[in-house]
Design a protein around this motif. Structure first.
Motif, PDB file in Angstrom:
ATOM      1  N   UNK A 194      -2.821   6.548   3.719  1.00 37.85           N
ATOM      2  CA  UNK A 194      -1.845   6.104   4.719  1.00 37.85           C
ATOM      3  C   UNK A 194      -1.373   4.710   4.345  1.00 37.85           C
ATOM      4  N   UNK A 195      -0.070   4.569   4.030  1.00 37.37           N
ATOM      5  CA  UNK A 195       0.477   3.301   3.545  1.00 37.37           C
ATOM      6  C   UNK A 195       1.543   2.779   4.494  1.00 37.37           C
ATOM      7  N   UNK A 196       1.483   1.457   4.780  1.00 37.34           N
ATOM      8  CA  UNK A 196       2.426   0.840   5.699  1.00 37.34           C
ATOM      9  C   UNK A 196       3.097  -0.381   5.136  1.00 37.34           C
ATOM     10  N   UNK A 197       3.463  -0.352   3.859  1.00 36.08           N
ATOM     11  CA  UNK A 197       4.074  -1.510   3.244  1.00 36.08           C
ATOM     12  C   UNK A 197       5.502  -1.768   3.704  1.00 36.08           C
ATOM     13  N   UNK A 198       5.888  -3.039   3.727  1.00 39.38           N
ATOM     14  CA  UNK A 198       7.244  -3.492   3.971  1.00 39.38           C
ATOM     15  C   UNK A 198       7.836  -2.887   5.244  1.00 39.38           C
ATOM     16  N   UNK A 199       8.940  -2.145   5.132  1.00 42.47           N
ATOM     17  CA  UNK A 199       9.637  -1.609   6.291  1.00 42.47           C
ATOM     18  C   UNK A 199       8.879  -0.552   7.059  1.00 42.47           C
ATOM     19  N   UNK A 200       7.755  -0.097   6.535  1.00 45.23           N
ATOM     20  CA  UNK A 200       6.952   0.917   7.223  1.00 45.23           C
ATOM     21  C   UNK A 200       5.837   0.298   8.064  1.00 45.23           C
ATOM     22  N   UNK A 225      -3.841   1.413   3.499  1.00 47.72           N
ATOM     23  CA  UNK A 225      -3.292   0.331   2.689  1.00 47.72           C
ATOM     24  C   UNK A 225      -1.963  -0.130   3.271  1.00 47.72           C
ATOM     25  N   UNK A 226      -1.740  -1.443   3.294  1.00 46.49           N
ATOM     26  CA  UNK A 226      -0.444  -1.968   3.710  1.00 46.49           C
ATOM     27  C   UNK A 226      -0.240  -3.361   3.159  1.00 46.49           C
ATOM     28  N   UNK A 227       0.787  -3.512   2.320  1.00 45.60           N
ATOM     29  CA  UNK A 227       1.299  -4.829   1.958  1.00 45.60           C
ATOM     30  C   UNK A 227       2.436  -5.085   2.932  1.00 45.60           C
ATOM     31  N   UNK A 228       2.096  -5.691   4.068  1.00 47.56           N
ATOM     32  CA  UNK A 228       3.044  -5.774   5.181  1.00 47.56           C
ATOM     33  C   UNK A 228       4.048  -6.909   4.989  1.00 47.56           C
ATOM     34  N   UNK A 229       5.174  -6.752   5.654  1.00 50.34           N
ATOM     35  CA  UNK A 229       6.173  -7.807   5.737  1.00 50.34           C
ATOM     36  C   UNK A 229       6.400  -8.040   7.218  1.00 50.34           C
ATOM     37  N   UNK A 230       5.570  -8.915   7.805  1.00 52.35           N
ATOM     38  CA  UNK A 230       5.560  -9.085   9.253  1.00 52.35           C
ATOM     39  C   UNK A 230       4.417  -8.298   9.865  1.00 52.35           C
TER      40      UNK A 230
END
Length: 258
Positions: A76-82, A110-115
């Motif tokens: 389950x990935x939540x990077x950037x706009x997700x 995993x998530x390389x978040x933006x916000x």
């Protein structure tokens, strides 16, 4: 007869080379790919084979039975706009994810978040905290993530950014640390299952020249490790049948030669 034997040997070798995971697996994110990069899809195809895994999204994953015993491994990935959808999904199903792993499932969050939310509760006693890094290094270079089935990766990595978040918590086994020695990939056994946590820009791994040349290998090793770490893949039934037929052919040929 020799030609037939040669054909059987070829088919057996081909079957072994094409062995794939029989356990159902799913990759879950938003409707678009994190960071608009194909790393998640390409990695799943490399590791599990195209057509042997399901691409689900935050809106339909539960309806497709991820908590009903139909899947053994969830990435389950939540990077950037997700990021918003990823956090909303975990907030809604945090206890279900813990139960899924406790009952024997394998999970990679995993998530390389933006916000998003700082110090976000991942469940399992772990949290995701804001903090970017252009590099990462192995906590233990002998770990199979760096020496896995897709090749050796080395122990030092770069990216722009290589990670956007780091993980805190108790009971974590550190796998990759960032430039400030913060944990950016970790795992733990939980109940009868296994869970891995990351703050990596995994969608870029293997897809962009600003990331280490071995980042694609690292991505595939990570995805492979997340599915029953240390356990060899289970052949598909068709592979088992073909292999068995080949062995039977070999036995018949040897009897004829006796």
């Amino acid at each position: 007869m020799k030609r037939l034997f040669t054909l059987w040997v070829f088919l057996c070798v081909f079957a072994i080379a094409q062995t794939v995971y029989a356990a159902p697996v799913a990759y879950i994110s938003g409707g678009a790919e994190p960071w608009n990069q194909p790393g998640g899809v390409n990695g799943m195809n490399d590791v599990f084979g195209a057509g042997n895994w399901d691409r689900l999204d935050f809106g339909n994953a539960v309806g497709n039975g991820i908590f009903d015993g139909g899947y053994d491994y969830l990435y389950i990935d939540g990077g950037d706009g997700q990021t918003g959808g990823w956090e909303g999904f975990i907030n809604s199903y945090r206890s279900d994810l813990e139960t899924y792993v406790s009952n024997g499932g394998n999970l990679f969050l995993n998530a390389a978040r933006w916000g998003g939310t700082n110090n976000f509760d991942l469940g399992f006693g772990a949290n995701l905290v804001f903090g970017t890094s252009n590099g990462g290094h192995a906590a233990d270079g002998t770990d199979e993530v760096f020496n896995g089935p897709y090749g050796a990766t080395g122990e030092d990595f770069t990216g722009s950014y290589f990670s956007h978040d780091y993980i805190t918590g108790t009971g974590l086994n550190d796998i990759i640390l960032d430039d400030l020695n913060r944990t950016i990939l970790a795992d733990m056994d939980y109940g009868s299952g296994h869970v891995m946590f990351g703050g990596l820009t995994l969608a870029f791994f293997g897809e962009h020249g600003a990331w280490s040349p071995t980042s694609g290998i690292l991505r595939n090793n990570i995805l492979d490790y997340g599915n029953n770490p240390g356990t060899a893949p289970v052949p598909e039934p068709s592979t088992i049948i073909l292999l068995g037929s080949g062995l039977a052919g070999l036995a018949f040929w040897r009897r004829r030669q006796a």
